[in-house]
Design a protein around this motif. Structure first.
Motif, PDB file in Angstrom:
ATOM      1  N   PRO A  65       0.904  -1.276   0.011  1.00 33.36           N
ATOM      2  CA  PRO A  65      -0.018   0.039  -0.053  1.00 33.36           C
ATOM      3  C   PRO A  65       0.690   1.172   0.000  1.00 33.36           C
ATOM      4  O   PRO A  65       1.659   1.503   0.838  1.00 33.36           O
ATOM      5  CB  PRO A  65      -0.915  -0.086   1.350  1.00 33.36           C
ATOM      6  CG  PRO A  65      -0.920  -1.464   1.696  1.00 33.36           C
ATOM      7  CD  PRO A  65       0.426  -2.086   1.224  1.00 33.36           C
ATOM      8  N   SER A  66       0.558   2.117  -0.807  1.00 31.51           N
ATOM      9  CA  SER A  66       1.373   3.339  -0.996  1.00 31.51           C
ATOM     10  C   SER A  66       1.148   4.198   0.335  1.00 31.51           C
ATOM     11  O   SER A  66       1.868   5.292   0.354  1.00 31.51           O
ATOM     12  CB  SER A  66       1.124   3.983  -2.191  1.00 31.51           C
ATOM     13  OG  SER A  66      -0.405   4.571  -2.442  1.00 31.51           O
ATOM     14  N   GLN A  72       4.449   9.505  -1.831  1.00 29.49           N
ATOM     15  CA  GLN A  72       2.943   9.351  -1.739  1.00 29.49           C
ATOM     16  C   GLN A  72       2.448  10.380  -3.006  1.00 29.49           C
ATOM     17  O   GLN A  72       1.646   9.941  -3.848  1.00 29.49           O
ATOM     18  CB  GLN A  72       2.210   9.545  -0.607  1.00 29.49           C
ATOM     19  CG  GLN A  72       2.352   8.231   0.435  1.00 29.49           C
ATOM     20  CD  GLN A  72       1.593   8.538   1.434  1.00 29.49           C
ATOM     21  OE1 GLN A  72       0.344   8.725   1.449  1.00 29.49           O
ATOM     22  NE2 GLN A  72       1.813   8.333   2.818  1.00 29.49           N
ATOM     23  N   ASP A  73       2.772  11.549  -3.004  1.00 26.42           N
ATOM     24  CA  ASP A  73       2.662  12.808  -3.922  1.00 26.42           C
ATOM     25  C   ASP A  73       3.031  12.218  -5.354  1.00 26.42           C
ATOM     26  O   ASP A  73       2.230  12.602  -6.246  1.00 26.42           O
ATOM     27  CB  ASP A  73       3.518  13.850  -3.517  1.00 26.42           C
ATOM     28  CG  ASP A  73       2.764  14.679  -2.191  1.00 26.42           C
ATOM     29  OD1 ASP A  73       1.475  13.948  -1.541  1.00 26.42           O
ATOM     30  OD2 ASP A  73       3.449  15.131  -1.519  1.00 26.42           O
ATOM     31  N   ILE A  74       4.208  11.500  -5.371  1.00 23.99           N
ATOM     32  CA  ILE A  74       4.239  11.092  -6.835  1.00 23.99           C
ATOM     33  C   ILE A  74       3.687   9.822  -7.134  1.00 23.99           C
ATOM     34  O   ILE A  74       3.398   9.922  -8.306  1.00 23.99           O
ATOM     35  CB  ILE A  74       5.978  10.596  -6.799  1.00 23.99           C
ATOM     36  CG1 ILE A  74       6.979  11.940  -6.344  1.00 23.99           C
ATOM     37  CG2 ILE A  74       6.535  10.023  -7.757  1.00 23.99           C
ATOM     38  CD1 ILE A  74       8.394  11.682  -6.162  1.00 23.99           C
ATOM     39  N   ALA A  75       3.494   8.898  -6.267  1.00 26.79           N
ATOM     40  CA  ALA A  75       2.971   7.696  -6.680  1.00 26.79           C
ATOM     41  C   ALA A  75       1.517   8.109  -7.273  1.00 26.79           C
ATOM     42  O   ALA A  75       0.984   7.343  -8.131  1.00 26.79           O
ATOM     43  CB  ALA A  75       2.813   6.907  -5.247  1.00 26.79           C
ATOM     44  N   GLN A  76       0.622   9.111  -6.510  1.00 30.12           N
ATOM     45  CA  GLN A  76      -0.482   9.246  -7.149  1.00 30.12           C
ATOM     46  C   GLN A  76      -0.796   9.809  -8.514  1.00 30.12           C
ATOM     47  O   GLN A  76      -1.844   9.867  -9.210  1.00 30.12           O
ATOM     48  CB  GLN A  76      -1.171  10.224  -6.223  1.00 30.12           C
ATOM     49  CG  GLN A  76      -0.683  11.888  -6.193  1.00 30.12           C
ATOM     50  CD  GLN A  76      -1.568  12.747  -5.405  1.00 30.12           C
ATOM     51  OE1 GLN A  76      -2.618  12.496  -5.075  1.00 30.12           O
ATOM     52  NE2 GLN A  76      -1.042  13.661  -5.037  1.00 30.12           N
ATOM     53  N   TRP A  77       0.506  10.095  -8.906  1.00 25.52           N
ATOM     54  CA  TRP A  77       0.274  10.396 -10.527  1.00 25.52           C
ATOM     55  C   TRP A  77       0.927   9.215 -11.511  1.00 25.52           C
ATOM     56  O   TRP A  77       0.932   9.539 -12.794  1.00 25.52           O
ATOM     57  CB  TRP A  77       1.207  11.824 -10.909  1.00 25.52           C
ATOM     58  CG  TRP A  77       0.641  13.131 -10.122  1.00 25.52           C
ATOM     59  CD1 TRP A  77       0.994  13.678  -8.990  1.00 25.52           C
ATOM     60  CD2 TRP A  77      -0.627  13.735 -10.699  1.00 25.52           C
ATOM     61  NE1 TRP A  77       0.163  14.568  -8.474  1.00 25.52           N
ATOM     62  CE2 TRP A  77      -0.941  14.683  -9.403  1.00 25.52           C
ATOM     63  CE3 TRP A  77      -1.412  13.555 -11.493  1.00 25.52           C
ATOM     64  CZ2 TRP A  77      -1.884  15.443  -9.505  1.00 25.52           C
ATOM     65  CZ3 TRP A  77      -2.516  14.415 -11.483  1.00 25.52           C
ATOM     66  CH2 TRP A  77      -2.988  15.557 -10.551  1.00 25.52           C
ATOM     67  N   LEU A  78       1.071   8.181 -11.181  1.00 19.16           N
ATOM     68  CA  LEU A  78       1.812   7.113 -11.729  1.00 19.16           C
ATOM     69  C   LEU A  78       0.545   6.416 -12.398  1.00 19.16           C
ATOM     70  O   LEU A  78      -0.481   6.099 -11.480  1.00 19.16           O
ATOM     71  CB  LEU A  78       2.592   6.124 -10.987  1.00 19.16           C
ATOM     72  CG  LEU A  78       3.970   6.952 -10.551  1.00 19.16           C
ATOM     73  CD1 LEU A  78       4.576   5.854  -9.638  1.00 19.16           C
ATOM     74  CD2 LEU A  78       4.702   7.302 -11.475  1.00 19.16           C
ATOM     75  N   ALA A 128      -4.741   0.597 -10.142  1.00 20.27           N
ATOM     76  CA  ALA A 128      -5.420  -0.324  -9.138  1.00 20.27           C
ATOM     77  C   ALA A 128      -6.480   0.507  -8.356  1.00 20.27           C
ATOM     78  O   ALA A 128      -7.043  -0.189  -8.065  1.00 20.27           O
ATOM     79  CB  ALA A 128      -3.940  -0.615  -8.257  1.00 20.27           C
ATOM     80  N   ALA A 129      -6.386   1.833  -8.229  1.00 18.11           N
ATOM     81  CA  ALA A 129      -7.242   2.746  -7.589  1.00 18.11           C
ATOM     82  C   ALA A 129      -8.650   2.624  -8.355  1.00 18.11           C
ATOM     83  O   ALA A 129      -9.550   2.407  -7.274  1.00 18.11           O
ATOM     84  CB  ALA A 129      -6.889   4.017  -7.538  1.00 18.11           C
ATOM     85  N   LEU A 130      -8.676   2.252  -9.580  1.00 21.21           N
ATOM     86  CA  LEU A 130      -9.896   2.006 -10.184  1.00 21.21           C
ATOM     87  C   LEU A 130     -10.701   0.527  -9.596  1.00 21.21           C
ATOM     88  O   LEU A 130     -11.887   0.823  -9.327  1.00 21.21           O
ATOM     89  CB  LEU A 130     -10.021   1.788 -11.713  1.00 21.21           C
ATOM     90  CG  LEU A 130      -9.519   3.272 -12.447  1.00 21.21           C
ATOM     91  CD1 LEU A 130      -9.751   2.992 -13.930  1.00 21.21           C
ATOM     92  CD2 LEU A 130     -10.548   4.177 -11.870  1.00 21.21           C
ATOM     93  N   GLY A 131     -10.002  -0.437  -9.533  1.00 21.05           N
ATOM     94  CA  GLY A 131     -10.319  -1.438  -9.054  1.00 21.05           C
ATOM     95  C   GLY A 131     -10.677  -1.609  -7.493  1.00 21.05           C
ATOM     96  O   GLY A 131     -11.882  -2.191  -7.267  1.00 21.05           O
ATOM     97  N   ARG A 132     -10.035  -0.616  -6.719  1.00 20.15           N
ATOM     98  CA  ARG A 132     -10.249  -0.584  -5.268  1.00 20.15           C
ATOM     99  C   ARG A 132     -11.699   0.201  -5.434  1.00 20.15           C
ATOM    100  O   ARG A 132     -12.358  -0.189  -4.161  1.00 20.15           O
ATOM    101  CB  ARG A 132      -9.147  -0.209  -4.563  1.00 20.15           C
ATOM    102  CG  ARG A 132      -7.848  -0.777  -4.633  1.00 20.15           C
ATOM    103  CD  ARG A 132      -6.891  -0.490  -3.777  1.00 20.15           C
ATOM    104  NE  ARG A 132      -5.624  -1.355  -3.918  1.00 20.15           N
ATOM    105  CZ  ARG A 132      -4.548  -0.946  -4.447  1.00 20.15           C
ATOM    106  NH1 ARG A 132      -4.457   0.400  -4.698  1.00 20.15           N
ATOM    107  NH2 ARG A 132      -3.390  -1.646  -4.643  1.00 20.15           N
TER     108      ARG A 132
END
Length: 246
Positions: free
Chosen positions: A183-184, A192-198, A204-208
């Motif tokens: 989990p990020s 985390q700020d970088i990860a949210q733009w990857l 994966a966020a769409l699936g969750r």
């Protein structure tokens, strides 16, 4: 073009090493990671158990493996061997070659997704509504096209010798930083700020969101859409460049 698609499918399904890494490997990693927490342990910031949360992560990881690793290495090696040059002498349009590669990767990515779901439901007792299973399968499968386009771009960018290290760096970088392996939320804030733009994080966020019966975030959809345009545009430009060199 149909003949080439059938050939690519047959080649992909005959490659036992590739099938292991793209279909079985994500399920094995899922079992290892999900066993590190109890059956009722929740992931911080969500209402999801660890097993349910990681199910989407590993299904996405499996699809990423199939479309990225498969496309990039095969295209680079076929360019180097002269196979792509030979295909240009046939009536096959340029887009036909790219479509055949994408189709073969997409066919292999679906079993990878379904295998993770089957393991999650059968061994880790993950329970969702029927519409959620169907929506998850469709979203993760369709979203893998973003990374299929990236695989094509890398295949035309790198030489046969350089394609594997480049692909591995991109592959593991997107997987780790995108939160597919953990989990990020546990990352430092700047990461985390970088990860949210990857694109992998958005993927994966769409699936969750489906797992939690929530509407997807507009930012995640936008990140995936922009990534697809960039990757597909880059692949098209590199293909044309490679054609002119030939």
């Amino acid at each position: 073009m149909n003949a080439l698609i059938k050939l690519e499918l047959a080649r992909a399904l005959r490659n036992k090493k590739f099938l292991f890494f793209s279909v079985l490997y994500p399920s094995i990693i899922y079992l290892i990671f999900s066993s590190s927490a109890g059956p009722s342990g929740k992931v911080d910031g969500t209402d999801l158990t660890v097993a349910t949360y990681l199910m989407v992560s590993m299904a996405s990881f499996g699809a990423l493996t199939a479309v990225l690793m498969g496309n990039s290495e095969r295209i680079a090696k076929e360019r180097e061997s002269g196979w792509v040059r030979q295909l240009r002498l046939t009536p096959l349009p340029g887009r036909g070659y790219v479509l055949a590669k994408t189709a073969s990767a997409a066919v292999v990515s679906l079993p990878a997704i379904v295998m993770v779901f089957a393991v999650a439901a059968g061994i880790k007792d993950v329970r969702l509504d029927a519409w959620q299973w169907l929506a998850l399968t469709g979203v993760i499968w369709a979203g893998s096209l973003v990374f299929a386009a990236l695989g094509v771009a890398i295949g035309y960018l790198a030489s046969g010798d350089a394609v594997r290290p480049i692909t591995m760096i991109v592959y593991f970088g997107l997987s780790l930083l995108g939160g597919l392996w953990m989990p990020s939320a546990g990352f430092p804030q700047w990461l985390q700020d970088i990860a949210q733009w990857l694109p992998t994080h958005a993927y994966a966020a769409l699936g969750r969101a489906i797992e939690q019966s929530q509407a997807p975030h507009a930012q995640d959809i936008a990140v995936l859409a922009v990534s697809f345009v960039l990757f597909a545009g880059g692949a098209a430009w590199l293909y044309r460049k490679d054609t002119l060199k030939a």
